[in-house]
Design an enzyme around this catalytic site. Sequence first.
Site, PDB file in Angstrom:
ATOM      1  CE  LYS A  47     -17.327  -5.741  15.032  1.00 43.37           C
ATOM      2  NZ  LYS A  47     -17.524  -6.068  13.597  1.00 43.37           N
ATOM      3  CE1 TYR A  53     -12.454  -4.943  11.841  1.00 40.54           C
ATOM      4  CE2 TYR A  53     -12.880  -2.861  12.927  1.00 40.54           C
ATOM      5  CZ  TYR A  53     -13.127  -4.215  12.784  1.00 40.54           C
ATOM      6  OH  TYR A  53     -14.062  -4.827  13.590  1.00 40.54           O
ATOM      7  CG  ASN A  66     -20.722  -7.763  12.539  1.00 46.37           C
ATOM      8  OD1 ASN A  66     -20.103  -6.997  13.261  1.00 46.37           O
ATOM      9  ND2 ASN A  66     -20.153  -8.468  11.582  1.00 46.37           N
ATOM     10  CG  HIS A  93     -13.003  -8.185  16.129  1.00 46.57           C
ATOM     11  ND1 HIS A  93     -12.675  -8.359  14.808  1.00 46.57           N
ATOM     12  CD2 HIS A  93     -11.918  -8.575  16.859  1.00 46.57           C
ATOM     13  CE1 HIS A  93     -11.426  -8.816  14.752  1.00 46.57           C
ATOM     14  NE2 HIS A  93     -10.944  -8.957  15.970  1.00 46.57           N
ATOM     15  CD  GLU A 153      -7.331  -8.964  15.988  1.00 43.61           C
ATOM     16  OE1 GLU A 153      -8.109  -9.550  16.775  1.00 43.61           O
ATOM     17  OE2 GLU A 153      -7.480  -9.005  14.752  1.00 43.61           O
TER      18      GLU A 153
HETATM   19  P1  GDP Z   1     -15.599 -11.019  10.710  1.00 47.12           P
HETATM   20  O1  GDP Z   1     -14.240 -11.657  10.872  1.00 47.12           O
HETATM   21  O2  GDP Z   1     -16.737 -12.002  10.777  1.00 47.12           O
HETATM   22  O3  GDP Z   1     -15.808  -9.850  11.651  1.00 47.12           O
HETATM   23  O4  GDP Z   1     -15.689 -10.435   9.220  1.00 47.12           O
HETATM   24  P2  GDP Z   1     -14.631  -9.707   8.237  1.00 47.12           P
HETATM   25  O5  GDP Z   1     -13.224  -9.843   8.764  1.00 47.12           O
HETATM   26  O6  GDP Z   1     -14.923 -10.192   6.861  1.00 47.12           O
HETATM   27  O7  GDP Z   1     -15.062  -8.174   8.291  1.00 47.12           O
HETATM   28  C1  GDP Z   1     -14.711  -7.351   9.381  1.00 47.12           C
HETATM   29  C2  GDP Z   1     -15.882  -6.468   9.729  1.00 47.12           C
HETATM   30  O8  GDP Z   1     -16.131  -5.575   8.651  1.00 47.12           O
HETATM   31  C3  GDP Z   1     -17.207  -7.197   9.929  1.00 47.12           C
HETATM   32  O9  GDP Z   1     -17.364  -7.770  11.211  1.00 47.12           O
HETATM   33  C4  GDP Z   1     -18.212  -6.087   9.691  1.00 47.12           C
HETATM   34  O10 GDP Z   1     -18.361  -5.241  10.844  1.00 47.12           O
HETATM   35  C5  GDP Z   1     -17.528  -5.305   8.582  1.00 47.12           C
HETATM   36  N1  GDP Z   1     -18.034  -5.720   7.260  1.00 47.12           N
HETATM   37  C6  GDP Z   1     -17.781  -6.875   6.588  1.00 47.12           C
HETATM   38  N2  GDP Z   1     -18.433  -6.919   5.416  1.00 47.12           N
HETATM   39  C7  GDP Z   1     -19.115  -5.733   5.342  1.00 47.12           C
HETATM   40  C8  GDP Z   1     -19.983  -5.159   4.348  1.00 47.12           C
HETATM   41  O11 GDP Z   1     -20.268  -5.750   3.303  1.00 47.12           O
HETATM   42  N3  GDP Z   1     -20.500  -3.923   4.636  1.00 47.12           N
HETATM   43  C9  GDP Z   1     -20.199  -3.258   5.794  1.00 47.12           C
HETATM   44  N4  GDP Z   1     -20.729  -2.036   6.004  1.00 47.12           N
HETATM   45  N5  GDP Z   1     -19.382  -3.759   6.732  1.00 47.12           N
HETATM   46  C10 GDP Z   1     -18.860  -4.986   6.518  1.00 47.12           C
END
Ligand code: GDP
Length: 140
Positions: A11, A51, A114, A117, A128
């Site tokens: 990212k 997303y 973070n 992905h 994807e």
């Molecule tokens: P992953 O599968 O671990 O990447 O997590 P998720 O599928 O739950 O979320 C997708 C992405 O959305 C995450 O990797 C973060 O970049 C973003 N994200 C998730 N939760 C949050 C949040 O509470 N705040 C923000 N700003 N971004 C978030």
Amino acid sequence: MAIQRTFSIIKPDATERNLTGAVNAVIEKAGLRIIGQRRIKMTREQAERFYDVHKERPFFGELVDFMTSGPVVVQVLEGENAVKAYRDVMGATNPTEAADGTIRKLFAKSIGENSVHGSDSEENAAIEIAQFFSLADIVG
Ligand code: GDP
């Protein structure tokens, strides 16, 4: 165990800090092969499509802004149980909860920024990968 493919994105927070090689070193040390890789700047359309599953979440706009804020490196990874193997080495979404040695523990700045992905299922990995790669650009 089955040889699988998964989809990865390094990212913008990581490319901005010149961490592509450092992230790739952790990926390769975990036994995963980088069999496709391309550096791109995502358009809003690409990020919103990618997303789409999160479009009702409160952080969706912030997430699309972030993913289009700088270059990303899209990757296809291959290895034994690659989907789970990569999720394990990525670490928890929130870096404060990520295990030692994981990419997010090592490099992530916050729950949003973070660093990486990784697909959450083999089915989503195929979808994807197809969004960003043609077959000719994947060499296993
Ligand atoms: P992953 O599968 O671990 O990447 O997590 P998720 O599928 O739950 O979320 C997708 C992405 O959305 C995450 O990797 C973060 O970049 C973003 N994200 C998730 N939760 C949050 C949040 O509470 N705040 C923000 N700003 N971004 C978030």
